[in-house]
Design an enzyme around this catalytic site. Structure first.
Site, PDB file in Angstrom:
ATOM      1  CB  SER A  30      -0.108  -2.025  -4.971  1.00 59.69           C
ATOM      2  OG  SER A  30      -1.284  -2.582  -4.453  1.00 59.69           O
ATOM      3  CB  THR A  60      -2.552  -1.074  -1.725  1.00 63.30           C
ATOM      4  OG1 THR A  60      -2.888  -0.874  -0.360  1.00 63.30           O
ATOM      5  CG2 THR A  60      -1.126  -0.643  -1.923  1.00 63.30           C
ATOM      6  CE1 TYR A 115       3.286  -4.060  -0.536  1.00 65.00           C
ATOM      7  CE2 TYR A 115       0.915  -3.697  -0.608  1.00 65.00           C
ATOM      8  CZ  TYR A 115       2.091  -4.060  -1.233  1.00 65.00           C
ATOM      9  OH  TYR A 115       2.077  -4.409  -2.565  1.00 65.00           O
ATOM     10  CE  LYS A 175       4.468  -2.115  -3.437  1.00 62.89           C
ATOM     11  NZ  LYS A 175       5.662  -2.575  -4.152  1.00 62.89           N
TER      12      LYS A 175
END
Ligand code: NAD
Ligand code: UDP
Length: 337
Positions: free
Chosen positions: A123, A125, A147, A151
């Site tokens: 992601s 992110t 989260y 990743k």
């Protein structure tokens, strides 16, 4: 056959369609923790090739070993995982268990089965608070919540795995903001409860399920003061996965690639575009910034174009039109069963 973990979810289901359109058979492993079994019938209705399904968890070693024993799996697309940033700050253990623990189980089963080709859902992110747009893949990575950290860890685990054995072919795909739905409107995004993301929230305002949109922040240093993101049509994203698989088959190695369009759109621009295609008013009010949001985030896409020979084709009007068609034809999302 390609094993698709999380294949009944939003992005995984669209990837199954693209794989099938590319002539592949798929086997889906999904525990239905964030999807409904009815997605399967819908998928079978639009996929030209066979779609197998096993209800089960990627953390269940027996299930994985049975799947690898039953089907001739040549590669895995790994979408299964938990993805709600807010929830991850409240339940970090379940995020680490599901995302990292689940990935480790999967990698172990793949190693045992000798299947060493993997496309992984990472992601944008992982770019944390980076505000140097457009963001190239070599930007510094950081995480601001469990989260995102899951990743980052998985990306690093995959890099270590590839360093330990270069037979592995791994694509780490960093998605920007997936929106839209398959043009048939048979599959799409079906969030549980109040949508946390912009596009599904707007769609629910447009269809009359919610009164108005809260625009988080009107004083960012952007062209209209609202946050700018790189929205990418979920079918472009899905096709990016097929391109990644082809690139791995062609050249092997480990690829780390942004999947976005390369251009940024503000919240007000999305409201305007959605309103035009839906012919509905989208009432909104500007409220406080949402903690943790950056002003702007959009992808550098040259690497994807070069390495994957892939480029997003669908524009903002396509994204809004397809999202809207899905919303209108499925006002309450997927049927329960
Ligand atoms: P989703 O929740 O719609 O799909 C995930 C699917 O995985 C669901 O069907 C769920 O039931 C299943 N699942 C979850 N944990 C499982 C487990 N332990 N075993 C088996 N199945 C399990 O999410 P999505 O939007 O399709 O996202 C897919 C992947 O892409 C996720 O890894 C997510 O982190 C990543 N991603 C999503 C976005 C986004 O905006 N949607 C952006 C960047 C990255
Ligand atoms: N946003 C908003 N109202 C909402 C949801 C999102 O104004 O109800 C804004 C958010 O601040 C950001 C953009 O829309 O600028 C995209 O947010 P989303 O949560 O969809 O994606 P992400 O934050 O992961 O980029």
């Amino acid at each position: 056959m390609i094993l698709v973990t999380g294949g009944l979810g939003y992005i995984g289901s669209h990837a199954c369609v693209s794989l099938s359109n590319a002539g592949q058979e798929v086997a889906i492993l999904d525990n239905l923790s964030n999807s409904k079994a009815s997605v399967l019938q819908r998928l079978r209705g639009i996929c030209p090739n066979s779609v197998r399904f096993e209800k089960g968890d990627i953390r269940d070693k027996a299930t994985l070993s049975r799947l690898f024993g039953t089907y001739q799996i040549s590669a895995v697309m790994h979408f299964a995982g938990l993805k709600a940033v807010g929830e991850s700050t409240k339940s970090p253990i379940s995020y680490y268990d599901n995302n990292i623990g689940g990935t480790l189980c999967l990698l172990e089963a793949m190693t045992t089965a000798g299947v060493k080709t993997l496309v992984f859902s990472s992601s944008a992110t992982v770019y944390g608070d980076s505000c140097n747009v457009p963001i190239p893949e070599e930007s510094l990575r950081s995480a601001t919540n469990p989260y995102g950290r899951s990743k980052l860890f998985i990306e690093d685990i995959l890099a270590d795995l590839h360093s330990s054995d270069d037979q592995w072919r791994i694509a780490r795909l960093r998605y920007f903001n997936p929106v839209g739905a398959h043009e048939s409107a048979r599959i799409g995004e079906d969030p549980v409860g109040i949508p946390a993301n912009l596009m599904p929230y707007i769609a629910q305002v447009a269809v009359g399920h919610r009164e108005r949109l809260n625009v988080f922040g009107g004083d960012y240093p952007t062209r209209d003061g609202t946050g700018v993101r790189d929205y990418v049509h979920v079918m472009d994203l899905a096709e990016g996965h097929v391109a990644a698989l082809r690139a791995l088959q062609r050249q092997g190695g480990m690829l780390t690639v942004n999947l976005g369009t390369g251009s940024g759109t503000s919240v007000l621009e999305i409201i305007d575009a959605f309103s035009r295609v839906s012919h509905r008013d989208i009432p909104y009010q500007i409220v406080e910034r949402r903690p943790g949001d950056v002003a702007q985030c959009y992808a550098a896409v040259a690497h994807a174009e070069r390495v994957l020979e892939w480029k997003a084709k669908r524009n903002l009007a396509d994204m809004c039109a397809d999202h809207w068609r899905w919303q209108v034809e499925n006002p309450n999302g997927y049927p329960q069963s």
